[in-house]
Every structure is written in C-alpha cells, then in structure tokens.
Motif scaffolding. Structure first.
Motif, PDB file in Angstrom:
ATOM      1  N   ASN A 238       1.921   5.517  16.159  1.00  0.00           N
ATOM      2  CA  ASN A 238       2.212   5.950  17.519  1.00  0.00           C
ATOM      3  C   ASN A 238       0.943   6.006  18.363  1.00  0.00           C
ATOM      4  O   ASN A 238       0.958   5.637  19.543  1.00  0.00           O
ATOM      5  CB  ASN A 238       2.890   7.317  17.496  1.00  0.00           C
ATOM      6  N   VAL A 239      -0.141   6.486  17.770  1.00  0.00           N
ATOM      7  CA  VAL A 239      -1.420   6.491  18.486  1.00  0.00           C
ATOM      8  C   VAL A 239      -1.814   5.060  18.844  1.00  0.00           C
ATOM      9  O   VAL A 239      -2.275   4.784  19.966  1.00  0.00           O
ATOM     10  CB  VAL A 239      -2.516   7.160  17.629  1.00  0.00           C
ATOM     11  N   GLY A 240      -1.616   4.141  17.906  1.00  0.00           N
ATOM     12  CA  GLY A 240      -1.909   2.741  18.179  1.00  0.00           C
ATOM     13  C   GLY A 240      -1.059   2.180  19.304  1.00  0.00           C
ATOM     14  O   GLY A 240      -1.551   1.420  20.148  1.00  0.00           O
TER      15      GLY A 240
ATOM     16  N   HIS B 242       9.558   6.756  24.236  1.00  0.00           N
ATOM     17  CA  HIS B 242       9.469   5.849  23.083  1.00  0.00           C
ATOM     18  C   HIS B 242       8.819   6.517  21.875  1.00  0.00           C
ATOM     19  O   HIS B 242       9.116   6.161  20.737  1.00  0.00           O
ATOM     20  CB  HIS B 242       8.789   4.526  23.455  1.00  0.00           C
ATOM     21  N   SER B 243       7.963   7.515  22.111  1.00  0.00           N
ATOM     22  CA  SER B 243       7.361   8.225  20.970  1.00  0.00           C
ATOM     23  C   SER B 243       8.408   9.056  20.235  1.00  0.00           C
ATOM     24  O   SER B 243       8.425   9.097  19.001  1.00  0.00           O
ATOM     25  CB  SER B 243       6.224   9.134  21.452  1.00  0.00           C
ATOM     26  N   THR B 244       9.286   9.708  20.993  1.00  0.00           N
ATOM     27  CA  THR B 244      10.298  10.576  20.389  1.00  0.00           C
ATOM     28  C   THR B 244      11.237   9.796  19.477  1.00  0.00           C
ATOM     29  O   THR B 244      11.427  10.136  18.303  1.00  0.00           O
ATOM     30  CB  THR B 244      11.109  11.285  21.483  1.00  0.00           C
ATOM     31  N   THR B 245      11.835   8.733  20.000  1.00  0.00           N
ATOM     32  CA  THR B 245      12.815   7.997  19.207  1.00  0.00           C
ATOM     33  C   THR B 245      12.156   7.161  18.114  1.00  0.00           C
ATOM     34  O   THR B 245      12.763   6.917  17.067  1.00  0.00           O
ATOM     35  CB  THR B 245      13.670   7.087  20.107  1.00  0.00           C
ATOM     36  N   MET B 246      10.918   6.737  18.336  1.00  0.00           N
ATOM     37  CA  MET B 246      10.235   5.991  17.285  1.00  0.00           C
ATOM     38  C   MET B 246       9.988   6.879  16.067  1.00  0.00           C
ATOM     39  O   MET B 246      10.306   6.507  14.934  1.00  0.00           O
ATOM     40  CB  MET B 246       8.897   5.452  17.788  1.00  0.00           C
ATOM     41  N   LEU B 247       9.440   8.068  16.312  1.00  0.00           N
ATOM     42  CA  LEU B 247       9.127   8.975  15.199  1.00  0.00           C
ATOM     43  C   LEU B 247      10.396   9.462  14.498  1.00  0.00           C
ATOM     44  O   LEU B 247      10.495   9.422  13.273  1.00  0.00           O
ATOM     45  CB  LEU B 247       8.314  10.164  15.717  1.00  0.00           C
ATOM     46  N   LEU B 248      11.379   9.896  15.292  1.00  0.00           N
ATOM     47  CA  LEU B 248      12.614  10.409  14.697  1.00  0.00           C
ATOM     48  C   LEU B 248      13.409   9.294  14.031  1.00  0.00           C
ATOM     49  O   LEU B 248      14.012   9.495  12.970  1.00  0.00           O
ATOM     50  CB  LEU B 248      13.464  11.099  15.765  1.00  0.00           C
ATOM     51  N   GLY B 249      13.434   8.116  14.658  1.00  0.00           N
ATOM     52  CA  GLY B 249      14.197   7.005  14.106  1.00  0.00           C
ATOM     53  C   GLY B 249      13.702   6.584  12.739  1.00  0.00           C
ATOM     54  O   GLY B 249      14.488   6.336  11.819  1.00  0.00           O
ATOM     55  N   VAL B 250      12.376   6.513  12.584  1.00  0.00           N
ATOM     56  CA  VAL B 250      11.821   6.105  11.292  1.00  0.00           C
ATOM     57  C   VAL B 250      11.938   7.235  10.281  1.00  0.00           C
ATOM     58  O   VAL B 250      12.320   7.018   9.130  1.00  0.00           O
ATOM     59  CB  VAL B 250      10.344   5.673  11.447  1.00  0.00           C
TER      60      VAL B 250
ATOM     61  N   GLY C 284       2.797   9.346   2.391  1.00  0.00           N
ATOM     62  CA  GLY C 284       1.959   9.248   3.586  1.00  0.00           C
ATOM     63  C   GLY C 284       2.709   8.785   4.811  1.00  0.00           C
ATOM     64  O   GLY C 284       2.090   8.325   5.777  1.00  0.00           O
ATOM     65  N   LEU C 285       4.039   8.907   4.784  1.00  0.00           N
ATOM     66  CA  LEU C 285       4.852   8.387   5.888  1.00  0.00           C
ATOM     67  C   LEU C 285       4.504   9.048   7.214  1.00  0.00           C
ATOM     68  O   LEU C 285       4.303   8.363   8.224  1.00  0.00           O
ATOM     69  CB  LEU C 285       6.335   8.593   5.577  1.00  0.00           C
ATOM     70  N   VAL C 286       4.437  10.390   7.245  1.00  0.00           N
ATOM     71  CA  VAL C 286       4.211  11.095   8.507  1.00  0.00           C
ATOM     72  C   VAL C 286       2.862  10.739   9.132  1.00  0.00           C
ATOM     73  O   VAL C 286       2.801  10.361  10.317  1.00  0.00           O
ATOM     74  CB  VAL C 286       4.356  12.616   8.318  1.00  0.00           C
ATOM     75  N   PRO C 287       1.730  10.837   8.395  1.00  0.00           N
ATOM     76  CA  PRO C 287       0.464  10.452   9.021  1.00  0.00           C
ATOM     77  C   PRO C 287       0.416   8.983   9.434  1.00  0.00           C
ATOM     78  O   PRO C 287      -0.190   8.640  10.464  1.00  0.00           O
ATOM     79  CB  PRO C 287      -0.594  10.763   7.949  1.00  0.00           C
ATOM     80  N   ASN C 288       1.077   8.120   8.676  1.00  0.00           N
ATOM     81  CA  ASN C 288       1.102   6.708   9.053  1.00  0.00           C
ATOM     82  C   ASN C 288       1.914   6.492  10.326  1.00  0.00           C
ATOM     83  O   ASN C 288       1.542   5.677  11.183  1.00  0.00           O
ATOM     84  CB  ASN C 288       1.681   5.870   7.914  1.00  0.00           C
TER      85      ASN C 288
ATOM     86  N   ILE D 123       0.837  -1.197   0.000  1.00  0.00           N
ATOM     87  CA  ILE D 123       0.000   0.000   0.000  1.00  0.00           C
ATOM     88  C   ILE D 123       0.870   1.245   0.000  1.00  0.00           C
ATOM     89  O   ILE D 123       2.066   1.210   0.332  1.00  0.00           O
ATOM     90  CB  ILE D 123      -0.941   0.030   1.227  1.00  0.00           C
ATOM     91  N   SER D 124       0.279   2.355  -0.390  1.00  0.00           N
ATOM     92  CA  SER D 124       0.954   3.652  -0.329  1.00  0.00           C
ATOM     93  C   SER D 124      -0.089   4.691   0.036  1.00  0.00           C
ATOM     94  O   SER D 124      -1.296   4.468  -0.098  1.00  0.00           O
ATOM     95  CB  SER D 124       1.612   4.003  -1.671  1.00  0.00           C
ATOM     96  N   GLY D 125       0.372   5.837   0.504  1.00  0.00           N
ATOM     97  CA  GLY D 125      -0.547   6.867   0.951  1.00  0.00           C
ATOM     98  C   GLY D 125      -0.871   6.708   2.421  1.00  0.00           C
ATOM     99  O   GLY D 125      -0.347   5.818   3.109  1.00  0.00           O
ATOM    100  N   ALA D 126      -1.731   7.577   2.917  1.00  0.00           N
ATOM    101  CA  ALA D 126      -2.096   7.575   4.331  1.00  0.00           C
ATOM    102  C   ALA D 126      -3.136   6.496   4.617  1.00  0.00           C
ATOM    103  O   ALA D 126      -4.195   6.461   3.998  1.00  0.00           O
ATOM    104  CB  ALA D 126      -2.630   8.946   4.736  1.00  0.00           C
ATOM    105  N   HIS D 127      -2.820   5.619   5.549  1.00  0.00           N
ATOM    106  CA  HIS D 127      -3.731   4.550   5.976  1.00  0.00           C
ATOM    107  C   HIS D 127      -3.695   4.483   7.503  1.00  0.00           C
ATOM    108  O   HIS D 127      -3.050   3.607   8.082  1.00  0.00           O
ATOM    109  CB  HIS D 127      -3.327   3.210   5.370  1.00  0.00           C
ATOM    110  N   PRO D 128      -4.353   5.422   8.169  1.00  0.00           N
ATOM    111  CA  PRO D 128      -4.225   5.520   9.632  1.00  0.00           C
ATOM    112  C   PRO D 128      -4.753   4.312  10.394  1.00  0.00           C
ATOM    113  O   PRO D 128      -4.140   3.903  11.382  1.00  0.00           O
ATOM    114  CB  PRO D 128      -5.026   6.786   9.973  1.00  0.00           C
ATOM    115  N   ILE D 129      -5.866   3.743   9.968  1.00  0.00           N
ATOM    116  CA  ILE D 129      -6.465   2.640  10.722  1.00  0.00           C
ATOM    117  C   ILE D 129      -5.553   1.406  10.751  1.00  0.00           C
ATOM    118  O   ILE D 129      -5.292   0.847  11.832  1.00  0.00           O
ATOM    119  CB  ILE D 129      -7.858   2.283  10.159  1.00  0.00           C
ATOM    120  N   PRO D 130      -5.033   0.934   9.591  1.00  0.00           N
ATOM    121  CA  PRO D 130      -4.124  -0.215   9.654  1.00  0.00           C
ATOM    122  C   PRO D 130      -2.888   0.047  10.510  1.00  0.00           C
ATOM    123  O   PRO D 130      -2.446  -0.849  11.241  1.00  0.00           O
ATOM    124  CB  PRO D 130      -3.747  -0.446   8.182  1.00  0.00           C
TER     125      PRO D 130
END
Length: 217
Positions: free
Chosen positions: A161-163, A76-84, A152-156, A26-33
């Motif tokens: 992270n919300v999940g 864990h949110s900080t390093t997860m987001l920045l790391g990816v 869609g990397l950022v919204p995903n 998939i590509s694009g924003a897919h927030p639920i998955p």
C-alpha cells in the motif's frame, strides 16, 4: 471481432510472471519488494492514471487536489487491505470494467454532461471516494493473484500500500507538471473539451475490453 480476438489475460489485472514467481517463492515480511510492486502497479496502471488525470483536470488549488487525492487514496487503501486480508476476490474483468466506468464518469463530469443531459450534478467528493473503493478491489484482485504466503501477510500488504501511494504521487507529480505547462498555453481551454472526450472514449474502450474478456474466458 477485434475485441474478441484480443481479449484475454492482458486486459485483466495480469501479474508479470517474473514478479509472480518471486512472490510465490518467498515467505515472511519483505517490505521493499512489495513496496516496489505497489509503486510499479500504480505508476504503470493506465486505468488508475486516467482516473487520476480526470480528477485533477480542472483543479487548480493544491488543497483541492490534496483533498480529492486523499479521498481516492482512502478508498483504494481500504478495500485493497480488507479485500486481501479477508480474501474477498472479485472477477478481474468485472472490477476492471467498473474502473473503466470510473474514467467515463469523470470525463463526463468534467464535460458538465450530467447537468446538461440529466439535470443534476453528482457529489464529486463522494464519487471519488466510491470509485476509489472499486479501484482498491482491483488492486486486491492483483495481490490475490500473487498467492502470497500468509507468513508476513500484514506487513507485506502495508508495504504494498505504501508503494501504491508512492506510485500515485509519482504519477500525480508528472500529471501536475504536464498540466501546469499546458494550462499556461492559449490552447488549454480550446482543447480541454476534446481531451475529456478522448478520455471518455478511452474509458469506454477499457469497459469493452474487460467485458469482452469476461464473456470470452
């Protein structure tokens, strides 16, 4: 020899083949998955849950629980987001070994081992935040394994992270309910020491698995 025979992908942040195939297609924003994947990882991540159990083991007031869980979440949110986002990959075996070390640390802290053995007490708030940073790199290594589309990397990532936070709250809720019943029994203080020793042993086993996997592979 048992560790050598068992060590493999199962002891790293393995990605389920079905999830991996779906995300790669998939590509694009897919927030639920991505929210589902984040919640699934945290709710089934025994290493994260063990550390969380250790953190709240002797916390009774909700404001104290909220403070420590928030520090862990910030880490864990900080390093997860920045790391990816910046593609900072750390070997899964090594980062998981550090996560196992965090379980050992927290169990030792609950046992009062640092004061008895070394004559000092680490700052528990700082330690929770710092180990949260390492847990975040573990999450980042998992997401990088998905090889997701930059579209869609950022919204995903935000959805993942919300999940993760939803999964953490689910795990925390289950732990608090179980601990609430246990603390009302006369056996709690009698078995609290044994429980933390078992937690510490589990942490050492996790470290052994990951380091064995690192050297074998």
């Amino acid at each position: 020899m048992l560790l050598l025979s068992l060590a493999g992908d199962a002891f790293a942040h393995a990605v389920a083949e079905g999830d991996k195939g779906y995300i790669q297609e998939i590509s694009g924003a897919h927030p639920i998955p991505f929210m589902y994947l984040g919640a699934k990882h945290m709710a089934t991540g025994y290493d994260h849950i063990l550390f969380l159990l250790g953190v709240i083991f002797f916390l009774y007031r909700l404001k104290d629980i909220a403070l420590y869980v928030t520090l862990f979440a910030i880490g864990h949110s900080t390093t997860m987001l920045l790391g990816v986002y910046f593609n900072i990959g750390i070997n899964s075996y090594l980062i998981d070994a550090v996560i196992g070390l965090s379980v050992v640390y927290k169990a030792m802290d609950n046992l009062g081992a640092f004061q008895r053995w070394f004559g000092f007490q680490p700052d528990t708030k700082a330690a929770t935040l710092i180990f949260g940073l390492f847990h975040g790199f573990g999450l980042a290594s998992k997401i990088i394994d998905y090889d997701i589309s930059p579209d869609g990397l950022v919204p995903n990532l935000l959805a993942f992270n919300v999940g993760v936070e939803i999964g953490q709250l689910m795990a925390l809720g289950a732990i608090l309910i179980a601990m609430g019943f246990w603390r009302r029994t006369v056996s709690f203080w009698r078995h609290a020491y044994t429980a933390n020793v078992a937690m510490m042993c589990a942490g050492f086993i996790l470290i052994g698995y990951q380091l064995t996997g690192y050297f074998v592979t």
